[in-house]
Design an enzyme around this catalytic site. Sequence first.
Site, PDB file in Angstrom:
ATOM      1  N   MET A   1      -1.784  -7.234   7.058  1.00 46.02           N
ATOM      2  CA  MET A   1      -2.791  -8.077   6.385  1.00 46.02           C
ATOM      3  C   MET A   1      -2.301  -8.682   5.074  1.00 46.02           C
ATOM      4  O   MET A   1      -3.109  -9.032   4.216  1.00 46.02           O
ATOM      5  CB  MET A   1      -4.046  -7.237   6.099  1.00 46.02           C
ATOM      6  N   SER A   2      -0.988  -8.773   4.892  1.00 41.07           N
ATOM      7  CA  SER A   2      -0.489  -9.320   3.621  1.00 41.07           C
ATOM      8  C   SER A   2       0.776 -10.131   3.868  1.00 41.07           C
ATOM      9  O   SER A   2       1.043 -10.542   4.999  1.00 41.07           O
ATOM     10  CB  SER A   2      -0.190  -8.171   2.650  1.00 41.07           C
TER      11      SER A   2
ATOM     12  N   TYR B   1      -8.682 -10.594   2.557  1.00 40.42           N
ATOM     13  CA  TYR B   1      -9.900  -9.852   2.916  1.00 40.42           C
ATOM     14  C   TYR B   1     -10.701  -9.402   1.707  1.00 40.42           C
ATOM     15  O   TYR B   1     -11.854  -9.016   1.832  1.00 40.42           O
ATOM     16  CB  TYR B   1      -9.585  -8.652   3.834  1.00 40.42           C
ATOM     17  N   GLU B   2     -10.079  -9.432   0.514  1.00 38.38           N
ATOM     18  CA  GLU B   2     -10.825  -9.065  -0.692  1.00 38.38           C
ATOM     19  C   GLU B   2     -11.778 -10.186  -1.104  1.00 38.38           C
ATOM     20  O   GLU B   2     -12.630  -9.980  -1.960  1.00 38.38           O
ATOM     21  CB  GLU B   2      -9.861  -8.778  -1.843  1.00 38.38           C
TER      22      GLU B   2
ATOM     23  N   HIS C   1      -5.282  -9.724  -1.475  1.00 41.44           N
ATOM     24  CA  HIS C   1      -5.416  -9.950  -0.036  1.00 41.44           C
ATOM     25  C   HIS C   1      -6.573 -10.900   0.229  1.00 41.44           C
ATOM     26  O   HIS C   1      -7.579 -10.883  -0.484  1.00 41.44           O
ATOM     27  CB  HIS C   1      -5.706  -8.633   0.690  1.00 41.44           C
TER      28      HIS C   1
ATOM     29  N   HIS D   1      -7.125   4.133   6.943  1.00 45.74           N
ATOM     30  CA  HIS D   1      -6.340   3.801   5.747  1.00 45.74           C
ATOM     31  C   HIS D   1      -5.636   5.044   5.186  1.00 45.74           C
ATOM     32  O   HIS D   1      -4.554   4.948   4.612  1.00 45.74           O
ATOM     33  CB  HIS D   1      -7.264   3.186   4.688  1.00 45.74           C
TER      34      HIS D   1
ATOM     35  N   ALA E   1       2.724  -2.399   4.113  1.00 50.13           N
ATOM     36  CA  ALA E   1       2.489  -1.411   5.161  1.00 50.13           C
ATOM     37  C   ALA E   1       2.005  -2.204   6.374  1.00 50.13           C
ATOM     38  O   ALA E   1       1.261  -3.172   6.224  1.00 50.13           O
ATOM     39  CB  ALA E   1       1.428  -0.422   4.711  1.00 50.13           C
TER      40      ALA E   1
ATOM     41  N   SER F   1       0.820  -1.220   0.000  1.00 47.36           N
ATOM     42  CA  SER F   1       0.000   0.000   0.000  1.00 47.36           C
ATOM     43  C   SER F   1       0.847   1.260   0.000  1.00 47.36           C
ATOM     44  O   SER F   1       1.701   1.438   0.863  1.00 47.36           O
ATOM     45  CB  SER F   1      -0.861   0.076   1.265  1.00 47.36           C
TER      46      SER F   1
ATOM     47  N   HIS G   1      -4.078   0.372  -5.059  1.00 51.10           N
ATOM     48  CA  HIS G   1      -3.435  -0.784  -5.694  1.00 51.10           C
ATOM     49  C   HIS G   1      -3.797  -0.798  -7.181  1.00 51.10           C
ATOM     50  O   HIS G   1      -4.954  -0.953  -7.542  1.00 51.10           O
ATOM     51  CB  HIS G   1      -3.904  -2.092  -5.048  1.00 51.10           C
TER      52      HIS G   1
ATOM     53  N   ASN H   1       1.831   3.188  10.947  1.00 54.47           N
ATOM     54  CA  ASN H   1       1.076   3.724  12.091  1.00 54.47           C
ATOM     55  C   ASN H   1       1.437   2.901  13.315  1.00 54.47           C
ATOM     56  O   ASN H   1       1.868   1.757  13.178  1.00 54.47           O
ATOM     57  CB  ASN H   1      -0.434   3.607  11.813  1.00 54.47           C
TER      58      ASN H   1
HETATM   59  N1  HPA Z   1      -2.791  -3.331  11.130  1.00 50.01           N
HETATM   60  C1  HPA Z   1      -2.906  -4.158  10.073  1.00 50.01           C
HETATM   61  N2  HPA Z   1      -2.536  -3.837   8.858  1.00 50.01           N
HETATM   62  C2  HPA Z   1      -2.000  -2.624   8.673  1.00 50.01           C
HETATM   63  C3  HPA Z   1      -1.840  -1.706   9.726  1.00 50.01           C
HETATM   64  C4  HPA Z   1      -2.263  -2.082  11.025  1.00 50.01           C
HETATM   65  O1  HPA Z   1      -2.163  -1.328  12.003  1.00 50.01           O
HETATM   66  N3  HPA Z   1      -1.272  -0.595   9.197  1.00 50.01           N
HETATM   67  C5  HPA Z   1      -1.092  -0.843   7.865  1.00 50.01           C
HETATM   68  N4  HPA Z   1      -1.511  -2.068   7.553  1.00 50.01           N
END
Ligand code: HPA
Length: 275
Positions: A214-215, A88-89, A86, A250, A116, A33, A64, A238
């Site tokens: 998540m990847s 989750y998609e 992903h 996001h 990320a 991302s 993406h 973050n």
């Molecule tokens: N959690 C999960 N996936 C993420 C995060 C997070 O805090 N930041 C960026 N991708």
Amino acid sequence: MEDKTLMQQLKEASAYIESKISIRPEIAIVLGSGLGDLANQITDPVRIPYREIPHFPVSTVAGHAGQLIIGKLGTRSVMCMAGRFHYYEGYSMDRLVFPIQVMRVMGIEKLILTNASGCVNKSWNAGDLMLITDHIKLCADSPMRGPNDPELGERFFDMCNVYEPAYRQIAKEEAARLGITLREGVYQYFTGPNYETPAEVRFARIAGADAVGMSTVPEAIAARHCGLKVLGISCMTNMAAGVTSAPLNHKEVLETSLKIAKQFESLIKSIIERL
Ligand code: HPA
């Protein structure tokens, strides 16, 4: 379910890609991302939208792009995935690692996975880069669940040093040379799309994780299965949930990854010269 075997599908996808390019990519890079700009620095790029490639999944997330970009980065021939898949998609795990297996069938042996993530380690900061040394996946599903094709890899396979120690050493040396702080730690996979709860982040920390995301992990498992060597670099965009009182979104993830993009790009470019 298609009638064709996985290997037939992989060969068709790989033959299609090869029909569009005149170089042989040696290194594949999956861009996370907000990290997609690296792909714009590829010279003489051939762009192949995922939707054109037989059997390829198609990506849906904002930020993406969904294309393969093949060309030269510095002196090396690379194939970049701008946009990844992903869980989750809605893809099954085995579908979302299809591109990794295509890389293998194309003869690519080196893979850089980027992402990320949320920073779990309280001594670090949002915007730090982390070299992935190992991962934790507690979700029950696996991309290798189901019939195994021995042409790709073994049914039961080792998961020690998935993140190639020699590549990690190169990454550390190049980061030091460039004056970039590169953390080292464990990435814990969560399926998303919701961010983790503060309790889950505390759990991840106790479990030994430094970052959550998540990847990457399904792809790293598939890469190990079919024998690709992996380097994993995470941009901790973050502080993970509950580390500060700020809610996660996001937009913040994309903003931080854009801020760090220049450092990230110079690091990747100097690493690939030595892979
Ligand atoms: N959690 C999960 N996936 C993420 C995060 C997070 O805090 N930041 C960026 N991708």
